[in-house]
Scaffold this motif. Structure first.
Motif, PDB file in Angstrom:
ATOM      1  N   GLY A  50      48.519  34.542  20.049  1.00  0.00           N
ATOM      2  CA  GLY A  50      47.261  33.982  20.520  1.00  0.00           C
ATOM      3  C   GLY A  50      47.057  34.125  22.010  1.00  0.00           C
ATOM      4  O   GLY A  50      45.923  34.068  22.496  1.00  0.00           O
ATOM      5  N   TYR A  51      48.126  34.294  22.752  1.00  0.00           N
ATOM      6  CA  TYR A  51      48.042  34.423  24.204  1.00  0.00           C
ATOM      7  C   TYR A  51      48.075  35.887  24.641  1.00  0.00           C
ATOM      8  O   TYR A  51      48.153  36.193  25.821  1.00  0.00           O
ATOM      9  CB  TYR A  51      49.173  33.647  24.870  1.00  0.00           C
ATOM     10  CG  TYR A  51      48.898  33.290  26.309  1.00  0.00           C
ATOM     11  CD1 TYR A  51      47.915  32.361  26.642  1.00  0.00           C
ATOM     12  CD2 TYR A  51      49.603  33.898  27.342  1.00  0.00           C
ATOM     13  CE1 TYR A  51      47.646  32.037  27.957  1.00  0.00           C
ATOM     14  CE2 TYR A  51      49.342  33.579  28.673  1.00  0.00           C
ATOM     15  CZ  TYR A  51      48.363  32.652  28.969  1.00  0.00           C
ATOM     16  OH  TYR A  51      48.096  32.340  30.279  1.00  0.00           O
ATOM     17  N   SER A  52      48.018  36.793  23.664  1.00  0.00           N
ATOM     18  CA  SER A  52      48.052  38.221  23.967  1.00  0.00           C
ATOM     19  C   SER A  52      46.717  38.654  24.544  1.00  0.00           C
ATOM     20  O   SER A  52      45.688  38.590  23.874  1.00  0.00           O
ATOM     21  CB  SER A  52      48.349  39.018  22.689  1.00  0.00           C
ATOM     22  OG  SER A  52      49.614  38.678  22.169  1.00  0.00           O
ATOM     23  N   ALA A  53      46.747  39.092  25.773  1.00  0.00           N
ATOM     24  CA  ALA A  53      45.524  39.515  26.443  1.00  0.00           C
ATOM     25  C   ALA A  53      45.882  40.474  27.566  1.00  0.00           C
ATOM     26  O   ALA A  53      46.941  40.338  28.193  1.00  0.00           O
ATOM     27  CB  ALA A  53      44.764  38.310  27.008  1.00  0.00           C
ATOM     28  N   PRO A  54      45.029  41.447  27.835  1.00  0.00           N
ATOM     29  CA  PRO A  54      45.287  42.364  28.959  1.00  0.00           C
ATOM     30  C   PRO A  54      45.106  41.647  30.288  1.00  0.00           C
ATOM     31  O   PRO A  54      44.305  40.718  30.400  1.00  0.00           O
ATOM     32  CB  PRO A  54      44.231  43.453  28.771  1.00  0.00           C
ATOM     33  CG  PRO A  54      43.117  42.775  28.037  1.00  0.00           C
ATOM     34  CD  PRO A  54      43.763  41.765  27.138  1.00  0.00           C
ATOM     35  N   TRP A  55      45.849  42.076  31.279  1.00  0.00           N
ATOM     36  CA  TRP A  55      45.670  41.524  32.614  1.00  0.00           C
ATOM     37  C   TRP A  55      44.351  42.005  33.211  1.00  0.00           C
ATOM     38  O   TRP A  55      43.763  41.319  34.039  1.00  0.00           O
ATOM     39  CB  TRP A  55      46.838  41.928  33.504  1.00  0.00           C
ATOM     40  CG  TRP A  55      48.100  41.188  33.188  1.00  0.00           C
ATOM     41  CD1 TRP A  55      48.334  40.396  32.096  1.00  0.00           C
ATOM     42  CD2 TRP A  55      49.298  41.165  33.963  1.00  0.00           C
ATOM     43  NE1 TRP A  55      49.603  39.890  32.140  1.00  0.00           N
ATOM     44  CE2 TRP A  55      50.222  40.345  33.277  1.00  0.00           C
ATOM     45  CE3 TRP A  55      49.676  41.761  35.154  1.00  0.00           C
ATOM     46  CZ2 TRP A  55      51.505  40.108  33.755  1.00  0.00           C
ATOM     47  CZ3 TRP A  55      50.959  41.524  35.628  1.00  0.00           C
ATOM     48  CH2 TRP A  55      51.865  40.696  34.939  1.00  0.00           C
ATOM     49  N   ALA A  56      43.914  43.192  32.808  1.00  0.00           N
ATOM     50  CA  ALA A  56      42.652  43.726  33.315  1.00  0.00           C
ATOM     51  C   ALA A  56      41.494  43.063  32.573  1.00  0.00           C
ATOM     52  O   ALA A  56      41.433  43.082  31.345  1.00  0.00           O
ATOM     53  CB  ALA A  56      42.610  45.237  33.107  1.00  0.00           C
ATOM     54  N   GLY A  57      40.591  42.485  33.322  1.00  0.00           N
ATOM     55  CA  GLY A  57      39.444  41.826  32.710  1.00  0.00           C
ATOM     56  C   GLY A  57      38.369  41.543  33.745  1.00  0.00           C
ATOM     57  O   GLY A  57      38.589  41.683  34.954  1.00  0.00           O
ATOM     58  N   PRO A  58      37.189  41.140  33.308  1.00  0.00           N
ATOM     59  CA  PRO A  58      36.100  40.828  34.245  1.00  0.00           C
ATOM     60  C   PRO A  58      36.528  39.752  35.239  1.00  0.00           C
ATOM     61  O   PRO A  58      37.128  38.748  34.865  1.00  0.00           O
ATOM     62  CB  PRO A  58      34.985  40.316  33.326  1.00  0.00           C
ATOM     63  CG  PRO A  58      35.310  40.871  31.981  1.00  0.00           C
ATOM     64  CD  PRO A  58      36.804  40.927  31.909  1.00  0.00           C
ATOM     65  N   GLY A  59      36.253  39.988  36.490  1.00  0.00           N
ATOM     66  CA  GLY A  59      36.584  38.996  37.502  1.00  0.00           C
ATOM     67  C   GLY A  59      38.004  39.066  38.028  1.00  0.00           C
ATOM     68  O   GLY A  59      38.336  38.387  39.011  1.00  0.00           O
ATOM     69  N   ILE A  60      38.839  39.887  37.428  1.00  0.00           N
ATOM     70  CA  ILE A  60      40.237  39.949  37.859  1.00  0.00           C
ATOM     71  C   ILE A  60      40.387  40.456  39.295  1.00  0.00           C
ATOM     72  O   ILE A  60      41.225  39.930  40.052  1.00  0.00           O
ATOM     73  CB  ILE A  60      41.070  40.805  36.879  1.00  0.00           C
ATOM     74  CG1 ILE A  60      41.278  40.047  35.569  1.00  0.00           C
ATOM     75  CG2 ILE A  60      42.425  41.181  37.482  1.00  0.00           C
ATOM     76  CD1 ILE A  60      42.063  38.757  35.713  1.00  0.00           C
ATOM     77  N   PRO A  61      39.643  41.464  39.741  1.00  0.00           N
ATOM     78  CA  PRO A  61      39.813  41.899  41.138  1.00  0.00           C
ATOM     79  C   PRO A  61      39.619  40.767  42.138  1.00  0.00           C
ATOM     80  O   PRO A  61      40.377  40.641  43.108  1.00  0.00           O
ATOM     81  CB  PRO A  61      38.739  42.990  41.295  1.00  0.00           C
ATOM     82  CG  PRO A  61      38.594  43.550  39.914  1.00  0.00           C
ATOM     83  CD  PRO A  61      38.725  42.365  39.007  1.00  0.00           C
TER      84      PRO A  61
END
Length: 421
Positions: A50-61
């Motif tokens: 359930g916590y599997s998610a890419p580090w790259a995402g909207p707002g990450i920069p």
């Protein structure tokens, strides 16, 4: 078929288990004196579909800049002249869109959910024990802003039927009673009841014993220098000292070290080592310690109960293959566990460790065939190697055996990067 697996971490060892179970003659090669002694040795202990998610995402920069400026910062970037780092960062930034995030998270959750089920089946089949618990993960929000933005993740969880609970502070305390002592520290949480915990190193070591009983051969203390190839196929593995090992098929599962091994063959894997740290401390008051895993969202730190120990894992440090243990990172881990579970464990007796997590720019591992007919990869799992290990090994065995895997694997191989280009 004779199969040679390069690497005896949790990924290589689970691959050996499923390939051996499918009837292949399997040999595992590793430079270490035993299984699970590098990145699998002291990770955060989460099996967290359930916590599997890419580090790259909207707002990450924008978030990354803030993280770099924090005192207890979850992200550390060391100055470097390594062009591989900046190329990897550029590819990661290209994945920081809403569409890319949803695509990447969807396939990560797909593999991770399958892997959790495969681990459950393996546990039933073998009776393996590894300080496991099946009590879920609690993502703890210290600020209202964090809580307000949780819908981005829950929408993907809804789409894939992943169970979750949005909790107020009282609900968080019901899930993790020790948090009642620090009630003022958080505003709510997201609980993932299907998540598990366990000692990845203990699991890998014990699974290696099970594999050996199935007939798998382990060649420890053998340093791999190069892959020999001819006519579009691998012809052997050259070891330090001059020995060459041969097989019908080869699986590269050496984590962050896989790209350098495959580059001379013309195979470019966008995998970069992201250094993570952990503390392991003895529990002094079981009632004041976590029951399962608490994810401190502000500092991106996981606090996990493993038997009579607490494992505290986190930090993303971009420093190449450097494994120095840096005191500021220790202080951050110690702060998080002491702040949320002040009476649970003895930080003064904690062991400090660092490992290199093989990260892809889109978060998804690279599993499947390569441009060489008898070479497969199983690498690039980042922080989710333990979470995805059994599923990755099982789908790899199905691919090699010519069987259709139970889940869609078309977007897992290295070919997806060529398709994107």
């Amino acid at each position: 078929m004779r199969i040679l697996i390069l690497g005896s971490g949790v990924i290589g060892t689970t691959s050996a288990y499923y390939l051996s179970k499918a009837g292949h003659e399997v040999t595992v090669v590793d430079r270490q004196p035993g299984a699970g002694l590098e990145t699998s040795f002291a990770n955060a202990g989460q099996v967290s579909p359930g916590y599997s998610a890419p580090w790259a995402g909207p707002g990450i920069p924008v978030k990354a800049i803030k993280w770099l400026l924090m005192h207890h910062r979850p992200l550390v970037l060391w100055p470097s002249l390594d062009p591989k780092l900046y190329l990897w960062l550029a590819k990661m930034l290209a994945n920081c869109t809403e569409a890319a995030y949803r695509r990447n998270k969807a396939r990560m959750v797909r593999l991770a959910e399958y892997s959790r089920d495969a681990l459950d089946a393996l546990r039933t089949e073998t009776g393996i024990a590894y300080d496991e618990r099946t009590l879920g993960t609690l993502q703890l929000f210290r600020t209202q802003k964090q809580l307000d933005h949780v819908h981005t993740d829950t929408e993907v969880l809804d789409a894939h039927g992943v169970a979750y609970e949005l909790l107020d502070p009282a609900g968080c305390i019901r899930a993790e009673p020790a948090l009642a002592r620090v009630r003022e520290k958080f505003v709510g949480g997201l609980r993932l009841p299907g998540d598990e915990t366990g000692d990845a190193h203990l699991f890998t070591q014990r699974l290696a014993i099970i594999c050996a009983r199935q007939g798998v051969t382990f060649r420890y203390g053998a340093t791999i220098e190069a892959l020999r190839h001819e006519g579009g196929r691998v012809t052997g593995v050259a070891l330090a000292g001059g020995e060459v090992l041969t097989a019908d098929l080869y699986v590269a599962a050496m984590g962050s070290y896989t790209p350098a091994l495959l580059a001379p063959l013309g195979i470019r894997l966008p995998v970069y080592p992201v250094k993570g740290y952990s503390l392991t401390l003895p529990i002094v008051d079981p009632e004041a310690a976590p029951r399962s895993t608490v994810m401190d969202e502000t500092y991106k730190i996981a606090i996990t109960r493993l038997g009579d120990r607490i494992r505290v894992g986190g930090t993303a440090e971009l420093a190449g293959f450097n494994l120095d243990l840096r005191e500021p990172r220790r202080q951050t881990l110690a702060f998080s566990v002491s702040d949320l579970f002040p009476a649970g464990g003895d930080v003064s007796k904690a062991s400090f460790w660092a490992g290199l997590r093989p990260m892809t720019p889109d978060g998804t591992p690279i599993i499947g065939p390569t441009t060489l007919g008898n070479l497969y990869t199983n690498t690039g799992h980042g922080t989710l190697g333990w979470t995805m290990a059994c599923g990755s090994g099982r789908v790899l065995a199905d691919m090699i055996g010519g069987q259709a895997p139970d889940i869609d694997t078309a977007d897992l191989s290295v070919a997806r990067y060529a398709d994107a280009a």
